[in-house]
Design a protein around this motif. Structure first.
Motif, short mmCIF file in Angstrom:
data_model
loop_
_atom_site.label_atom_id
_atom_site.label_comp_id
_atom_site.label_asym_id
_atom_site.label_seq_id
_atom_site.Cartn_x
_atom_site.Cartn_y
_atom_site.Cartn_z
N ALA A 41 0.83 -1.20 0.00
CA ALA A 41 0.00 0.00 0.00
C ALA A 41 0.87 1.26 0.00
O ALA A 41 0.58 2.23 -0.72
CB ALA A 41 -0.93 -0.01 1.20
N THR A 42 1.93 1.26 0.78
CA THR A 42 2.83 2.41 0.82
C THR A 42 3.51 2.61 -0.52
O THR A 42 3.63 3.75 -1.01
CB THR A 42 3.88 2.22 1.93
OG1 THR A 42 3.21 2.05 3.18
CG2 THR A 42 4.82 3.41 2.02
N ALA A 43 3.94 1.53 -1.15
CA ALA A 43 4.57 1.63 -2.47
C ALA A 43 3.57 2.14 -3.50
O ALA A 43 3.92 2.96 -4.36
CB ALA A 43 5.14 0.28 -2.89
N ALA B 34 3.92 5.55 -5.60
CA ALA B 34 3.85 5.55 -7.06
C ALA B 34 2.80 6.56 -7.54
O ALA B 34 3.01 7.27 -8.53
CB ALA B 34 3.54 4.16 -7.58
N ASP B 35 1.67 6.59 -6.83
CA ASP B 35 0.63 7.57 -7.18
C ASP B 35 1.14 9.00 -6.99
O ASP B 35 0.88 9.88 -7.83
CB ASP B 35 -0.63 7.35 -6.34
CG ASP B 35 -1.37 6.07 -6.72
OD1 ASP B 35 -1.12 5.53 -7.82
OD2 ASP B 35 -2.20 5.61 -5.89
N ALA C 189 2.98 14.02 -9.29
CA ALA C 189 4.04 15.03 -9.42
C ALA C 189 4.50 15.14 -10.87
O ALA C 189 4.75 16.25 -11.37
CB ALA C 189 5.21 14.69 -8.51
N ALA C 190 4.59 14.03 -11.56
CA ALA C 190 5.01 14.03 -12.96
C ALA C 190 3.97 14.74 -13.82
O ALA C 190 4.30 15.49 -14.73
CB ALA C 190 5.24 12.61 -13.46
N ARG C 191 2.68 14.50 -13.54
CA ARG C 191 1.62 15.17 -14.28
C ARG C 191 1.64 16.69 -14.06
O ARG C 191 1.44 17.46 -14.98
CB ARG C 191 0.25 14.59 -13.88
CG ARG C 191 -0.18 13.47 -14.78
CD ARG C 191 -1.60 13.01 -14.49
NE ARG C 191 -1.46 11.73 -13.75
CZ ARG C 191 -1.98 11.45 -12.58
NH1 ARG C 191 -2.74 12.30 -11.97
NH2 ARG C 191 -1.77 10.29 -12.02
N LYS C 192 1.87 17.08 -12.82
CA LYS C 192 1.92 18.51 -12.51
C LYS C 192 3.10 19.18 -13.20
O LYS C 192 3.02 20.33 -13.60
CB LYS C 192 2.01 18.72 -11.00
CG LYS C 192 0.72 18.43 -10.28
CD LYS C 192 0.87 18.65 -8.78
CE LYS C 192 -0.41 18.27 -8.08
NZ LYS C 192 -0.29 18.38 -6.62
N THR C 193 4.20 18.45 -13.32
CA THR C 193 5.39 19.00 -13.95
C THR C 193 5.16 19.17 -15.44
O THR C 193 5.62 20.14 -16.04
CB THR C 193 6.60 18.07 -13.69
OG1 THR C 193 6.74 17.87 -12.31
CG2 THR C 193 7.86 18.66 -14.26
N THR C 194 4.47 18.23 -16.06
CA THR C 194 4.25 18.31 -17.50
C THR C 194 3.10 19.22 -17.86
O THR C 194 2.99 19.66 -19.00
CB THR C 194 3.97 16.90 -18.09
OG1 THR C 194 2.85 16.35 -17.43
CG2 THR C 194 5.19 16.04 -17.97
#
Length: 94
Positions: free
Chosen positions: A76-78, A82-83, A88-93
Motif C-alpha cells: 500500500a505504501t509503495a 507511485a501515485d 508530481a510528474a503530471r503537474k510537472t508536464t
C-alpha cells in the motif's frame, strides 16, 4: 567389533531373562508393572509433544499473519508513493 558382539550378547541375554521372568507369575506381574510405567511415560511425552506442537503452530500462524500484514502495508505504501510520483510528474508536464 568386539564391543558390538558384547552389545548383541547383552540384548540376547536380556530377552532370555525377560522370557524366563515372564513364565513366573511374580515376574509376569513385575514385567506388567514395568510395561504400564513405560506406557504412562510415553503417553506423557506424547501429550507434551502435541501440546508444544500446537503452541508452535499457533506462533507460526501469528507470524504468518504479521508478515502478511507487513507485506500489505508495504504494498500500500509503495502504491501510494507511485501515485504521488505520477501526480508530481503530471503537474510537472502540465
Amino acid at each position: 567389533m568386539k564391543n558390538v558382539l558384547w552389545f548383541l550378547a547383552g540384548i540376547a541375554g536380556g530377552f532370555v531373562v525377560a522370557h524366563m521372568m515372564n513364565k513366573d507369575p511374580r515376574g509376569h506381574e513385575l514385567l506388567a508393572e514395568v510395561d504400564a510405567r513405560i506406557t504412562e511415560f510415553t503417553d506423557r511425552i506424547g501429550d507434551a509433544y502435541r501440546e508444544q506442537e500446537a503452541r508452535f503452530s499457533g506462533l507460526v500462524d501469528e507470524v504468518k499473519d504479521a508478515a502478511a500484514g507487513a507485506a500489505e502495508s508495504v504494498r500500500a505504501t509503495a502504491a501510494d508513493a507511485a501515485d504521488d510520483v505520477a501526480d508530481a510528474a503530471r503537474k510537472t508536464t502540465d
